[in-house]
Motif scaffolding. Sequence first.
Motif, PDB file in Angstrom:
ATOM      1  N   ASP A   1       8.399  -8.611  -5.223  1.00 29.55           N
ATOM      2  CA  ASP A   1       9.143  -7.396  -4.834  1.00 29.55           C
ATOM      3  C   ASP A   1       8.178  -6.229  -4.652  1.00 29.55           C
ATOM      4  O   ASP A   1       7.610  -5.740  -5.634  1.00 29.55           O
ATOM      5  N   PRO A   2       7.997  -5.753  -3.372  1.00 31.57           N
ATOM      6  CA  PRO A   2       7.071  -4.625  -3.138  1.00 31.57           C
ATOM      7  C   PRO A   2       7.483  -3.361  -3.881  1.00 31.57           C
ATOM      8  O   PRO A   2       6.634  -2.510  -4.186  1.00 31.57           O
ATOM      9  N   GLU A   3       8.754  -3.237  -4.200  1.00 31.18           N
ATOM     10  CA  GLU A   3       9.198  -2.029  -4.887  1.00 31.18           C
ATOM     11  C   GLU A   3       8.803  -2.039  -6.359  1.00 31.18           C
ATOM     12  O   GLU A   3       8.711  -0.982  -6.987  1.00 31.18           O
ATOM     13  N   VAL A   4       8.578  -3.230  -6.882  1.00 28.46           N
ATOM     14  CA  VAL A   4       8.184  -3.333  -8.296  1.00 28.46           C
ATOM     15  C   VAL A   4       6.692  -3.106  -8.472  1.00 28.46           C
ATOM     16  O   VAL A   4       6.232  -2.503  -9.445  1.00 28.46           O
ATOM     17  N   GLY A   5       5.896  -3.595  -7.517  1.00 26.45           N
ATOM     18  CA  GLY A   5       4.452  -3.460  -7.607  1.00 26.45           C
ATOM     19  C   GLY A   5       3.760  -4.189  -6.487  1.00 26.45           C
ATOM     20  O   GLY A   5       4.416  -4.799  -5.624  1.00 26.45           O
ATOM     21  N   PRO A   6       2.437  -4.151  -6.437  1.00 26.74           N
ATOM     22  CA  PRO A   6       1.696  -4.837  -5.369  1.00 26.74           C
ATOM     23  C   PRO A   6       1.990  -6.339  -5.384  1.00 26.74           C
ATOM     24  O   PRO A   6       2.005  -6.960  -6.449  1.00 26.74           O
ATOM     25  N   ILE A   7       2.226  -6.894  -4.193  1.00 25.88           N
ATOM     26  CA  ILE A   7       2.557  -8.325  -4.122  1.00 25.88           C
ATOM     27  C   ILE A   7       1.301  -9.210  -4.151  1.00 25.88           C
ATOM     28  O   ILE A   7       1.415 -10.432  -4.156  1.00 25.88           O
ATOM     29  N   ASP A   8       0.114  -8.590  -4.120  1.00 22.30           N
ATOM     30  CA  ASP A   8      -1.113  -9.399  -4.196  1.00 22.30           C
ATOM     31  C   ASP A   8      -1.632  -9.523  -5.624  1.00 22.30           C
ATOM     32  O   ASP A   8      -2.714 -10.054  -5.843  1.00 22.30           O
TER      33      ASP A   8
END
Length: 699
Positions: free
Chosen positions: A656-663
């Motif tokens: 989830d991009p809204e939670v944090g970096p997806i990498d």
Amino acid sequence: MHLVPRYKHLFNNSNNFIMAGSKHLVFLKSSLFFHTLTPPKAANFYSQTYPFTAKKLIFSTILAKPRSPIFCRKSRLSYTPHAPIPMPVSLETGEEDVIDSAELRFLRVKLEKLGLNSESCMPGQYNGLICPMCKGGDSMEKSLSLFITQEGDAAMWTCFRAKCGWKGSTRAFADGKSTYGNLSMISKVKQPYREISEESLGLEPLSNELHKYFSERMISGETLRRNSVMQRRYGENQSVIAFTYWREGVLVSCKYRDSTKNFWQEINTEKIFYGLDDIKGASDIIIVEGEMDKLSMEEAGFKNCVSVPDGAPPKVSDKDLPAEEKDTKYQYLWNCKEYLKKASRIILATDGDPPGQALAEELARRLGRERCWRVRWPKKNDVEHFKDANEVLMFLGPGVLREVIENAELYPIRGLFDFKNFFVDIDAYYHQTLGYDLGVSTGWRALDQLYNVVPGELTVVTGVPNSGKSEWIDALLCNLNRRVGWKFAFCSMENRVRDHARKLLEKHVRKPFFDVRYGDSIERMGVEELEEGKVWLNETFYLIRCENDCLPNINWVLDLARAAVLRHGINGLVIDPYNELDHQRPVSQTETEYVSQMLTKIKRFAQHHSCHVWFVAHPRQLHHWVGGPPNLYDISGSAHFINKCDNGIVVHRNRDPEVGPIDQVQVCVRKVRNKVIGTIGEAWLSYNRVTGEYMDIDA
């Protein structure tokens, strides 16, 4: 020549008679006396010089006052020492007395091909020969007993040297009618024990010459007298040592030793320990391999010692223990079991050579390893150790021999140890001389305080699908190879070989394999880099794959992994994933029991081969999953995955991009059994989608 009245009772018809001249008697007709009363060497000489044909040659050289016969344990022959041998006397006999059947002739040919010269051997009798297998040892003793049936159409033989023991049987023709079927029973017929005494055996006190012999071996006259060591004369100028065997003050048997170290015993006497009365009621007992060692122990102050009556076996038997009545080689143990029953500590001080150690093992098997101890003979030089008690006594003295016995150690029991057995490993662990005592770093600083890789441990890795479990393990192995040069075996059924090779090469070369889609913005690895990478792949990783459509089971995987350890020296094994293995189990076995058994096998493999194992297991279906990392207890199958592993790791990636970096990838260390190598905690790593690398975030 005249008839000797005292021997008339031996003959019951006119064909059996005695002729005597001077000191010598000549027995005619009876072949029994030929073997019973004539020395073996003389018998062999005359039988070879004057072979039996239509005439039978009968010899004897007994004195007018015959001595008690000497019985040879090895060959079962007996003879009486006497004056020089006269020339043979021949007597015409009837044709019916000559055994010269076709069966006997053919049997002799077969025996000749086996190396047994039976021309001088008479049917119906035991004959002493030199064994063609062991050649009678250094002394070339006639240790082989050959028996030919009365009909002359079958034979059996046994070599009584402990280091040989060759035995067998054969028959002339397959359809011969004889007692061949009962051959095996001949040696099993129990003969009544003879009653013997010092007088009947002609024993006498040791001469000054033999006293000197024992003195050179540090055996005192007092020890010899207490143990009733005597001598027996034969011939005119020869004497042999007589070791007398007593029980409850009664002479039971006697064993002889000549100047060339040949041994023989009185036949038809009971086999017991030498010095048996010395251990009556003793709680501590010492068992040695020879009479000389028993006497040596007494010089060191140990009277509670006995010696086995026979020699040592060449090796430990690989067969199950026989029943008491069939345990003929060690019958003396059963004959003396009442003396051994009360002993709580039995020290096995057998010889230090391989046969001596084999004897110790055979004794321990029968006496019970739990009450046995063993000795370590001191070093003679940088290469050799002293062989037995008498050698230690002669060269180092009674004090050292006493120390050897007092420092006896517990006889090893398979599977039972004390910490002393591991002191070397403990010292190496303390001084960190093994190389990886504190574990090998993963190559990521964020994990250094949480998880390090130790040889011989099991790490279970889990995570929801597509979270990067396999990618993270691949990156970890590349780091370990780069840092310490470890090699690995893969049992990865989810990956095709070419795809798995691409992922590993991208992590190693740090460039994309292709220049399309995911890698179109970065330079692709060149051909030279590919070739170098292929060499690295071939030297670092080995594949365990099932080439047909069958599912491999865990035993198949571990067998190949074991071969990879021995052949290629791998340091790590990856099994990825659990659900790609064949898990067929008995109907009566639950999945929990099966998983427990499977993980036990994996852990034993890891510990035995000092190989770290990573085992990937998927979690069961998460019905109420909200996006967070699963727990080790969520693994499908059994809670034993967390209970039995040494380390438990959950790999989780944010979606989830809204939670944090997806990498960013979350590595959750949920279990660490060994606090030396880490602790429970979480670390974050950055994932490079192009090359598949994992890096510390601050990097």
